[in-house]
Design a protein around this motif. Structure first.
Motif, short mmCIF file in Angstrom:
data_model
loop_
_atom_site.label_atom_id
_atom_site.label_comp_id
_atom_site.label_asym_id
_atom_site.label_seq_id
_atom_site.Cartn_x
_atom_site.Cartn_y
_atom_site.Cartn_z
N THR A 1 -0.47 6.66 3.60
CA THR A 1 -1.50 5.89 2.88
C THR A 1 -2.86 6.43 3.30
O THR A 1 -2.97 7.24 4.21
N SER A 2 -3.87 5.95 2.64
CA SER A 2 -5.22 6.39 3.00
C SER A 2 -5.62 5.88 4.39
O SER A 2 -6.45 6.48 5.06
N GLY B 1 0.81 -1.21 0.00
CA GLY B 1 0.00 0.00 0.00
C GLY B 1 0.84 1.26 0.00
O GLY B 1 0.54 2.23 -0.67
N ALA B 2 1.94 1.26 0.73
CA ALA B 2 2.82 2.42 0.77
C ALA B 2 3.55 2.59 -0.56
O ALA B 2 3.75 3.70 -1.03
N GLU C 1 2.45 1.74 -3.46
CA GLU C 1 1.50 2.16 -4.49
C GLU C 1 1.36 3.67 -4.54
O GLU C 1 1.05 4.24 -5.56
N ALA C 2 1.58 4.33 -3.41
CA ALA C 2 1.41 5.77 -3.34
C ALA C 2 2.66 6.52 -3.81
O ALA C 2 2.66 7.73 -3.85
#
Length: 80
Positions: free
Chosen positions: A67-68, A24-25, A27-28
């Motif tokens: 992240t979100s 996730g990290a 991807e940002a």
């Protein structure tokens, strides 16, 4: 030499994060040439750190949430 070392460390950190399942990290992450320099507790603190490092990475830097799911951690992205 400093740039090569920083690039190698960023690559190793990204590979380690992906291996541990924290994609996730990754991807940002912004486009090529940007590296996560540090993380901060607030956007203002991140901006201050970016401006303080002007002599190292120049005027091109930005701050964004990790992240979100972790908007409380702000990452400073720089371009060496």
């Amino acid at each position: 030499m400093y740039r090569r070392t920083a690039a190698a460390l960023a690559t190793a950190a990204t590979a380690g994060a992906l291996a541990l399942g924290t994609a996730g990290a990754a991807e940002a992450a912004p486009g090529p040439g940007f590296y996560a320099r540090s993380h901060h507790a607030s956007y203002a603190e991140c901006q201050a750190a970016g401006q303080a490092g002007y002599q190292i990475w120049g005027p091109i830097f930005f701050c964004e949430p990790f992240t979100s799911t972790r908007p409380d951690v702000i990452v400073l992205w720089v371009r060496y």
